[in-house]
Design a protein around this motif. Structure first.
Motif, PDB file in Angstrom:
ATOM      1  N   GLU A   4       0.837  -1.207   0.000  1.00  0.00           N
ATOM      2  CA  GLU A   4       0.000   0.000   0.000  1.00  0.00           C
ATOM      3  C   GLU A   4       0.869   1.254   0.000  1.00  0.00           C
ATOM      4  O   GLU A   4       0.572   2.223  -0.698  1.00  0.00           O
ATOM      5  CB  GLU A   4      -0.935  -0.004   1.203  1.00  0.00           C
ATOM      6  CG  GLU A   4      -2.015  -1.055   1.116  1.00  0.00           C
ATOM      7  CD  GLU A   4      -2.814  -1.171   2.412  1.00  0.00           C
ATOM      8  OE1 GLU A   4      -2.490  -0.499   3.405  1.00  0.00           O
ATOM      9  OE2 GLU A   4      -3.768  -1.970   2.417  1.00  0.00           O
ATOM     10  N   ALA A   5       1.918   1.251   0.782  1.00  0.00           N
ATOM     11  CA  ALA A   5       2.810   2.408   0.835  1.00  0.00           C
ATOM     12  C   ALA A   5       3.464   2.663  -0.522  1.00  0.00           C
ATOM     13  O   ALA A   5       3.560   3.813  -0.965  1.00  0.00           O
ATOM     14  CB  ALA A   5       3.877   2.205   1.903  1.00  0.00           C
ATOM     15  N   TYR A   7       2.259   1.702  -3.483  1.00  0.00           N
ATOM     16  CA  TYR A   7       1.196   2.117  -4.393  1.00  0.00           C
ATOM     17  C   TYR A   7       0.812   3.580  -4.176  1.00  0.00           C
ATOM     18  O   TYR A   7       0.601   4.326  -5.121  1.00  0.00           O
ATOM     19  CB  TYR A   7      -0.043   1.219  -4.219  1.00  0.00           C
ATOM     20  CG  TYR A   7      -1.177   1.616  -5.129  1.00  0.00           C
ATOM     21  CD1 TYR A   7      -1.177   1.222  -6.467  1.00  0.00           C
ATOM     22  CD2 TYR A   7      -2.233   2.385  -4.669  1.00  0.00           C
ATOM     23  CE1 TYR A   7      -2.200   1.592  -7.313  1.00  0.00           C
ATOM     24  CE2 TYR A   7      -3.261   2.767  -5.500  1.00  0.00           C
ATOM     25  CZ  TYR A   7      -3.244   2.366  -6.828  1.00  0.00           C
ATOM     26  OH  TYR A   7      -4.262   2.751  -7.667  1.00  0.00           O
ATOM     27  N   ASN A   8       0.732   3.982  -2.928  1.00  0.00           N
ATOM     28  CA  ASN A   8       0.307   5.347  -2.601  1.00  0.00           C
ATOM     29  C   ASN A   8       1.448   6.364  -2.649  1.00  0.00           C
ATOM     30  O   ASN A   8       1.252   7.532  -2.302  1.00  0.00           O
ATOM     31  CB  ASN A   8      -0.340   5.377  -1.209  1.00  0.00           C
ATOM     32  CG  ASN A   8      -1.650   4.627  -1.195  1.00  0.00           C
ATOM     33  OD1 ASN A   8      -2.458   4.732  -2.113  1.00  0.00           O
ATOM     34  ND2 ASN A   8      -1.880   3.863  -0.138  1.00  0.00           N
ATOM     35  N   GLY A   9       2.628   5.931  -3.055  1.00  0.00           N
ATOM     36  CA  GLY A   9       3.753   6.843  -3.155  1.00  0.00           C
ATOM     37  C   GLY A   9       4.282   7.299  -1.804  1.00  0.00           C
ATOM     38  O   GLY A   9       4.778   8.417  -1.675  1.00  0.00           O
ATOM     39  N   GLU A  10       4.179   6.434  -0.814  1.00  0.00           N
ATOM     40  CA  GLU A  10       4.607   6.781   0.538  1.00  0.00           C
ATOM     41  C   GLU A  10       5.842   6.011   0.981  1.00  0.00           C
ATOM     42  O   GLU A  10       6.177   5.997   2.152  1.00  0.00           O
ATOM     43  CB  GLU A  10       3.464   6.502   1.521  1.00  0.00           C
ATOM     44  CG  GLU A  10       2.211   7.288   1.227  1.00  0.00           C
ATOM     45  CD  GLU A  10       0.996   6.769   1.981  1.00  0.00           C
ATOM     46  OE1 GLU A  10       1.070   5.676   2.579  1.00  0.00           O
ATOM     47  OE2 GLU A  10      -0.026   7.459   1.944  1.00  0.00           O
ATOM     48  N   PHE A  11       6.519   5.370   0.066  1.00  0.00           N
ATOM     49  CA  PHE A  11       7.677   4.546   0.393  1.00  0.00           C
ATOM     50  C   PHE A  11       8.938   5.268  -0.062  1.00  0.00           C
ATOM     51  O   PHE A  11       9.232   5.349  -1.246  1.00  0.00           O
ATOM     52  CB  PHE A  11       7.552   3.183  -0.290  1.00  0.00           C
ATOM     53  CG  PHE A  11       8.635   2.216   0.083  1.00  0.00           C
ATOM     54  CD1 PHE A  11       8.732   1.714   1.375  1.00  0.00           C
ATOM     55  CD2 PHE A  11       9.559   1.797  -0.857  1.00  0.00           C
ATOM     56  CE1 PHE A  11       9.727   0.818   1.725  1.00  0.00           C
ATOM     57  CE2 PHE A  11      10.564   0.902  -0.522  1.00  0.00           C
ATOM     58  CZ  PHE A  11      10.645   0.413   0.776  1.00  0.00           C
ATOM     59  N   TYR A  12       9.674   5.820   0.884  1.00  0.00           N
ATOM     60  CA  TYR A  12      10.883   6.583   0.594  1.00  0.00           C
ATOM     61  C   TYR A  12      12.029   6.104   1.479  1.00  0.00           C
ATOM     62  O   TYR A  12      12.397   6.773   2.444  1.00  0.00           O
ATOM     63  CB  TYR A  12      10.652   8.076   0.855  1.00  0.00           C
ATOM     64  CG  TYR A  12       9.514   8.669   0.092  1.00  0.00           C
ATOM     65  CD1 TYR A  12       9.640   8.992  -1.248  1.00  0.00           C
ATOM     66  CD2 TYR A  12       8.291   8.918   0.720  1.00  0.00           C
ATOM     67  CE1 TYR A  12       8.594   9.554  -1.950  1.00  0.00           C
ATOM     68  CE2 TYR A  12       7.239   9.474   0.035  1.00  0.00           C
ATOM     69  CZ  TYR A  12       7.389   9.796  -1.306  1.00  0.00           C
ATOM     70  OH  TYR A  12       6.355  10.346  -1.995  1.00  0.00           O
ATOM     71  N   GLU A  15      14.859   8.505   2.371  1.00  0.00           N
ATOM     72  CA  GLU A  15      14.537   9.628   3.242  1.00  0.00           C
ATOM     73  C   GLU A  15      14.171   9.185   4.654  1.00  0.00           C
ATOM     74  O   GLU A  15      14.311   9.945   5.592  1.00  0.00           O
ATOM     75  CB  GLU A  15      13.372  10.425   2.656  1.00  0.00           C
ATOM     76  CG  GLU A  15      13.709  11.095   1.342  1.00  0.00           C
ATOM     77  CD  GLU A  15      12.507  11.757   0.708  1.00  0.00           C
ATOM     78  OE1 GLU A  15      11.457  11.867   1.365  1.00  0.00           O
ATOM     79  OE2 GLU A  15      12.625  12.171  -0.463  1.00  0.00           O
ATOM     80  N   LYS A  16      13.671   7.988   4.805  1.00  0.00           N
ATOM     81  CA  LYS A  16      13.175   7.539   6.100  1.00  0.00           C
ATOM     82  C   LYS A  16      14.198   6.763   6.916  1.00  0.00           C
ATOM     83  O   LYS A  16      14.100   6.701   8.129  1.00  0.00           O
ATOM     84  CB  LYS A  16      11.926   6.689   5.909  1.00  0.00           C
ATOM     85  CG  LYS A  16      10.800   7.481   5.267  1.00  0.00           C
ATOM     86  CD  LYS A  16       9.466   6.879   5.539  1.00  0.00           C
ATOM     87  CE  LYS A  16       8.416   7.659   4.799  1.00  0.00           C
ATOM     88  NZ  LYS A  16       7.460   8.283   5.622  1.00  0.00           N
TER      89      LYS A  16
END
Length: 93
Positions: A4-5, A7-12, A15-16
Motif C-alpha cells: 500500500e505504501a 502504491y500510494n507513493g509513501e515509500f521513501y 529519506e526515512k
C-alpha cells in the motif's frame, strides 16, 4: 502494509532510513565542527569550494547508497527464490 505504501507513493527508504549509531552521530557532529572551523579560516571563495565539494560528495554517496539498496534488494529476492525452490525439492521427495 508495504504494498500500500508503494502504491500510494509513501515509500521513501532513502529519506526515512537514517542511521542512529553513536559512530554516525559523532561523525556528523565532527563534520559540523570542521565546517565551522573552515568557515572561519578560509576565504569566502575557498569555503564555497569546500561547500561544493561537500555537495558533490553527498550526491556521490547517495548514488552509491542507491546501488547498494538495489543490490541488497535483488540479493534478498534471489535468496527467497532459492529458499522456495529448496522447499519444493524437499516436498517433492
Amino acid at each position: 502494509m508495504i504494498l500500500e505504501a508503494i502504491y500510494n507513493g509513501e515509500f521513501y527508504p532513502s529519506e526515512k532510513v537514517v542511521p542512529t549509531s553513536p559512530a554516525y552521530i559523532e561523525a556528523l557532529k565532527t563534520c559540523e565542527k570542521l565546517m565551522e572551523q573552515l568557515s572561519r579560516r578560509l576565504s569566502k571563495e575557498d569555503y564555497a569550494l569546500v561547500e561544493e565539494l561537500q555537495t558533490q560528495s553527498s550526491i556521490a554517496q547517495g548514488e552509491e547508497s542507491e546501488c547498494h539498496f538495489k543490490y541488497g534488494f535483488s540479493a534478498g529476492l534471489l535468496v527467497q527464490q532459492e529458499a522456495v525452490e529448496q522447499v519444493k525439492k524437499i516436498n517433492d521427495k
